[in-house]
Design a protein around this motif. Sequence first.
Motif, PDB file in Angstrom:
ATOM      1  N   GLY A  90       0.789  -1.234   0.000  1.00 38.82           N
ATOM      2  CA  GLY A  90       0.000   0.000   0.000  1.00 38.82           C
ATOM      3  C   GLY A  90       0.814   1.274   0.000  1.00 38.82           C
ATOM      4  O   GLY A  90       0.271   2.375   0.109  1.00 38.82           O
ATOM      5  N   ARG A  91       2.155   1.152  -0.164  1.00 37.07           N
ATOM      6  CA  ARG A  91       2.946   2.386  -0.210  1.00 37.07           C
ATOM      7  C   ARG A  91       3.072   2.914  -1.633  1.00 37.07           C
ATOM      8  O   ARG A  91       2.983   2.139  -2.589  1.00 37.07           O
ATOM      9  N   GLU A  92       3.285   4.198  -1.752  1.00 37.54           N
ATOM     10  CA  GLU A  92       3.505   4.793  -3.070  1.00 37.54           C
ATOM     11  C   GLU A  92       4.926   4.479  -3.528  1.00 37.54           C
ATOM     12  O   GLU A  92       5.876   4.654  -2.761  1.00 37.54           O
ATOM     13  N   ALA A  93       5.048   3.996  -4.747  1.00 45.13           N
ATOM     14  CA  ALA A  93       6.398   3.755  -5.282  1.00 45.13           C
ATOM     15  C   ALA A  93       6.411   4.064  -6.773  1.00 45.13           C
ATOM     16  O   ALA A  93       5.364   4.108  -7.409  1.00 45.13           O
ATOM     17  N   LYS A  94       7.605   4.280  -7.269  1.00 46.25           N
ATOM     18  CA  LYS A  94       7.730   4.618  -8.690  1.00 46.25           C
ATOM     19  C   LYS A  94       7.925   3.317  -9.466  1.00 46.25           C
ATOM     20  O   LYS A  94       8.913   2.615  -9.253  1.00 46.25           O
ATOM     21  N   PHE A  95       6.969   3.025 -10.344  1.00 48.61           N
ATOM     22  CA  PHE A  95       7.019   1.784 -11.123  1.00 48.61           C
ATOM     23  C   PHE A  95       7.541   2.073 -12.526  1.00 48.61           C
ATOM     24  O   PHE A  95       7.079   2.988 -13.178  1.00 48.61           O
ATOM     25  N   TYR A  96       8.502   1.261 -12.909  1.00 49.48           N
ATOM     26  CA  TYR A  96       9.052   1.424 -14.256  1.00 49.48           C
ATOM     27  C   TYR A  96       8.479   0.357 -15.161  1.00 49.48           C
ATOM     28  O   TYR A  96       8.237  -0.781 -14.729  1.00 49.48           O
ATOM     29  N   ARG A  97       8.213   0.732 -16.433  1.00 49.46           N
ATOM     30  CA  ARG A  97       7.822  -0.298 -17.402  1.00 49.46           C
ATOM     31  C   ARG A  97       8.541  -0.025 -18.725  1.00 49.46           C
ATOM     32  O   ARG A  97       9.005   1.106 -18.971  1.00 49.46           O
ATOM     33  N   LEU A  98       8.612  -1.072 -19.518  1.00 47.52           N
ATOM     34  CA  LEU A  98       9.371  -0.982 -20.768  1.00 47.52           C
ATOM     35  C   LEU A  98       8.542  -0.250 -21.826  1.00 47.52           C
ATOM     36  O   LEU A  98       7.350  -0.526 -21.972  1.00 47.52           O
ATOM     37  N   THR A  99       9.145   0.665 -22.559  1.00 52.77           N
ATOM     38  CA  THR A  99       8.440   1.310 -23.674  1.00 52.77           C
ATOM     39  C   THR A  99       8.696   0.482 -24.929  1.00 52.77           C
ATOM     40  O   THR A  99       9.505  -0.465 -24.913  1.00 52.77           O
ATOM     41  N   ALA A 100       8.025   0.865 -26.002  1.00 51.36           N
ATOM     42  CA  ALA A 100       8.237   0.171 -27.275  1.00 51.36           C
ATOM     43  C   ALA A 100       9.688   0.292 -27.700  1.00 51.36           C
ATOM     44  O   ALA A 100      10.317  -0.664 -28.161  1.00 51.36           O
ATOM     45  N   LYS A 101      10.206   1.490 -27.472  1.00 50.23           N
ATOM     46  CA  LYS A 101      11.600   1.745 -27.820  1.00 50.23           C
ATOM     47  C   LYS A 101      12.524   0.851 -26.982  1.00 50.23           C
ATOM     48  O   LYS A 101      13.515   0.321 -27.476  1.00 50.23           O
ATOM     49  N   GLY A 102      12.145   0.718 -25.700  1.00 49.40           N
ATOM     50  CA  GLY A 102      12.933  -0.114 -24.796  1.00 49.40           C
ATOM     51  C   GLY A 102      12.935  -1.563 -25.238  1.00 49.40           C
ATOM     52  O   GLY A 102      13.949  -2.257 -25.127  1.00 49.40           O
ATOM     53  N   LYS A 103      11.777  -2.008 -25.739  1.00 50.80           N
ATOM     54  CA  LYS A 103      11.664  -3.400 -26.180  1.00 50.80           C
ATOM     55  C   LYS A 103      12.645  -3.674 -27.312  1.00 50.80           C
ATOM     56  O   LYS A 103      13.355  -4.675 -27.306  1.00 50.80           O
ATOM     57  N   THR A 104      12.654  -2.772 -28.280  1.00 48.59           N
ATOM     58  CA  THR A 104      13.568  -2.920 -29.409  1.00 48.59           C
ATOM     59  C   THR A 104      15.005  -2.936 -28.918  1.00 48.59           C
ATOM     60  O   THR A 104      15.819  -3.764 -29.351  1.00 48.59           O
ATOM     61  N   GLN A 105      15.274  -2.007 -27.997  1.00 48.08           N
ATOM     62  CA  GLN A 105      16.630  -1.876 -27.475  1.00 48.08           C
ATOM     63  C   GLN A 105      17.039  -3.178 -26.776  1.00 48.08           C
ATOM     64  O   GLN A 105      18.146  -3.680 -26.959  1.00 48.08           O
ATOM     65  N   LEU A 106      16.107  -3.736 -25.976  1.00 47.15           N
ATOM     66  CA  LEU A 106      16.390  -4.962 -25.232  1.00 47.15           C
ATOM     67  C   LEU A 106      16.706  -6.088 -26.209  1.00 47.15           C
ATOM     68  O   LEU A 106      17.665  -6.839 -26.026  1.00 47.15           O
ATOM     69  N   LYS A 107      15.912  -6.155 -27.275  1.00 48.78           N
ATOM     70  CA  LYS A 107      16.105  -7.221 -28.258  1.00 48.78           C
ATOM     71  C   LYS A 107      17.492  -7.113 -28.869  1.00 48.78           C
ATOM     72  O   LYS A 107      18.238  -8.082 -28.909  1.00 48.78           O
ATOM     73  N   SER A 108      17.829  -5.915 -29.306  1.00 53.08           N
ATOM     74  CA  SER A 108      19.101  -5.777 -30.024  1.00 53.08           C
ATOM     75  C   SER A 108      20.267  -5.957 -29.051  1.00 53.08           C
ATOM     76  O   SER A 108      21.296  -6.526 -29.411  1.00 53.08           O
ATOM     77  N   GLU A 109      20.088  -5.474 -27.825  1.00 52.11           N
ATOM     78  CA  GLU A 109      21.205  -5.610 -26.868  1.00 52.11           C
ATOM     79  C   GLU A 109      21.380  -7.071 -26.461  1.00 52.11           C
ATOM     80  O   GLU A 109      22.509  -7.521 -26.247  1.00 52.11           O
ATOM     81  N   THR A 110      20.261  -7.766 -26.314  1.00 55.49           N
ATOM     82  CA  THR A 110      20.349  -9.187 -25.957  1.00 55.49           C
ATOM     83  C   THR A 110      21.080  -9.942 -27.058  1.00 55.49           C
ATOM     84  O   THR A 110      21.986 -10.741 -26.791  1.00 55.49           O
TER      85      THR A 110
END
Lengths: 116, 893
Positions: A74-94
Amino acid sequence: MTSIQKFDLPQGTLDLLILRVVALGPVHGYAIAQRIQQMSKEALQVQQGSLYPALHRLEHKKYLAAEWGATDTGREAKFYRLTAKGKTQLKSETAGWARLTEVVGMILQDPQGETS
Amino acid sequence: MNWWKRIFNANRREQELDAELRFHFDSQVEEKILRGMSREEALRSARIEFGGVSQIKEDCRESRRTMWLSSLGRDLRYALRSLLKSPILTGVVVVSLALGIGANTAVFSVMNAVLFKLLPVYEPERLLLLTWSAKGIPENFVNSLAGEMGESSSLDTYTALRSHNTVLEETMAFSSNIDPANVGVNGHASSASIQAVSANYFSGLGVQPSRGRAFSSNDDLPSAPPVAVISHKFWQQTCNGDPAILGKTLSVNGTAVTVVGVSPPEFFGLASGHSPDLFVPLRLYMAMYGARDNYPNAKVWWLTVVGRLKEGISEERAQADLAVLYQRALHVAGSPAASDPSTPRLKLLPASRGLNNLRSEYSTSLFLLMSMAGLVLLIACANVAGLLLARTSARQKEFAIRMSLGAARGRLIRQLLTESVLLGLFGGLAGLLVAKFATSTLIALLDNGRGTLALSVHLDARMLGFAAALSILCGVGFGLAPAIRTTAVDAGPLLKQHTGGVEKSGPRFLAGKLLVSGQVALCIVLLISAGLLLRTLNHLQTTELGFDQTNLLTFAVQPGLNGYKDVKLANYYQQLQQRIEALTGVQSVAVAECGPVGECHDTMGARTVDDPNGEKRYSVSRFIIGPKYFETLGVPVVLGRAIDVMDTKDAPLTIAVNEKLARQIFGGEDPLGRRLKFSGSIYRIVGVVKDLRYANVREDMPPTVYFSNQQRTSEGMTALVRLTGNPKPTVEAIQRLTLDLDKDVPMMNVRMEKEVIDQSFYLERTFATLSGVFGLLALILACIGLYGTIGYGVARRTNEIGIRMALGAGRPKILGMILRETFAVVLAGLAVGLPLMWLSVGLLKSQLYGISPHDPLTLLACTLTIVLITMMAGWIPARRASSIEPMEALRSE
């Protein structure tokens, strides 16, 4: 920048790991650190001093997007999620990483390179 | 996200960053508690793991590297605060920069206007000035030359060149001299300057009058009505900017002349600096002045010729073509021998920057001023450098603390850069103000109230930029260098370093001292220059002139311009003299061709008559004077009598001479009754008077001859009036009386003789004043630099001094130690500065009078002044050092 206990993570690798963890779903910073620790079977321990600058860097590059939300407790926290750009980046970096390890492995396993 | 949002979001982002890290920390603590730690233990261990929060935050900000602008804002705020924290230092730096930048910009702007600026005309680079050179004076071709040697041509030559050449698009001419004229505006007569210009002058130059029209060829026809174009300044000042000026009639030397145009404000004629009030066509001018000067005569050279090169024609081609035409024109004009070695040869010069008389008049002065201003800039830079050096060094600890608190090195350097640039900016802005003020002051000083120095001066942006950049560079360089070094090392040792113990006098300290020594060196150069120039001025002012300058009023009248001649002219002067004499408050009156100490200075040849050793030639100064001249000036007549009323046109030709001439020509013999021949006529000497310094105070008194104004007439005369009381009512009475005599003949240059003499020293005074100001500036700056450096040294060595005192060094010993150090710095400066001065003083030589450039008294006085004042500046920190309490000092950090 990227200093990890037990052994050194090559430059830029932390970014890749973060992208990989975030790809599993929206997650906050603390959880990312823990997830990496678990997934590496306690071999990697990410310091806050490296984690947060990396997160902010990735957010600035628009690989990650962040929004505030409530955690299970129940605490406030900053949630990160992958953007479309991030997905592409992850693919190419992997792919890049796989290629790199393959190449490095090839050289290291070459019998001629071993000293007898 | 745009920039604005970024800045506005900066605060929110900071809060979010806080919250995010807080969350992480709390989660960590909770987890540790879950694992079984106590709350305190968990907090402690989490804190250790977490490390420096500020460091993480800073890294996060850096990793975005986007907050450039918002961090610039923060940098600026912080820089401002830190500058305001030391207001004296900030003030001194800004003032130093302002003076350095301002002085240089002002001098350069004026110099640029005088020396380098292009004329405000259409395509000035295509303008050519026609000049000639000859071996000796070409006596077979010319009787009378106007302007500088080699500048003028005859009307015939001009006409021939204009009508036959194929290389110039337009061939223009104007009178080489700018003449005085009596001009009546709305019935009120005043004096003005006038220049004749060819009808194509304005159109050929491409200068469009701001009102009305330029001249056309019709204006130069014999039947044309008299017209004039007036200058913008004359329109504004004398005609009060009358909007209906076009078509109005001016009375020019008694002739009614219609105004057809007003020249544009930025146009001052081709000779920059001295601009005419009225432009009139050649023919009208010749009608007015031709009778006097015989302008149509081919042997009277009075026109300056300027041509506009045709497009596509090279200068060489023009030179070749025109040279041929020029020779032909000269020979048509009636030269006897083609092989005459003194035949003038044509030479074309570029005229894009106007003609050069002003340039030669002011160039030495301006270059000298520029050097002085440059020295001040150097001193200012050294000062800024020294102060910032001290300041940055003193802040090392602050940097160390900030770095250990997590500030990135780049950020610190950026911070310092911001401060330096901010200082430079303030300095530059203040410099702009100084420059604006200094430029007008400088022009006024150079012009010395004559109102004739017409220049269009704009602050030169290049110079301003250059000076500002140099100063900022100085600041940045010297402020940053220590910072980079400091921040490069690990902060730890610096923090741990106790300022106690004997401080090594490292190179940084030496740099500060060297800078101050440099300032002292430059300072002595400026001070000695100022001293020499001041003494020159003093010499000039106290030079014995040979006549009484007090209560002497002078003014000029030019009735000759309005058609007075011969008897009528002589009557005019007589009337004037008699009427003024009758006024109360007037002791005596005389007229003379020139006032004492003025611009006119004529030399002529005198030949001895009935000399047994044959006729001899002498070059003598000549003056035309009226009765009571010597009496009015208070010059004693040594032998014989003065020139008097009796020396009329019909009486025997008589002259008076000065003692110098008597000695030079007649040796010990009695000169009375002896005769001298001047251009054909023989004059008898009736009196010998005491020498008096005349045209130029600087020059020795030349052998002089005085003619009676009834026997040699002069169109214009200067009246000399010895007053007894308050000059004001008397001057007004004389003004009324003069206009009463002829309302079209105004009084010109009404001044007291003291003013006249004073004005003749204007260049010297300008120099003395400016170099004095520069010298003082330099001294103040050097003192501040010295005080800062020594004071900083003392502050750093508080501990060392405490130890010395504890070990038994007395206060006088400490005082002596610091003073010795100060003295060493000053001495080093003098050791460089004095030889520098000794070598460069030759530059000043032309500006000095009655004093050697190596005058020992000036050198000694200036050196002593510098030593004394700088030692005083060093004494304050020395006192502070010697009054340190040893126990406190040892405890102090």
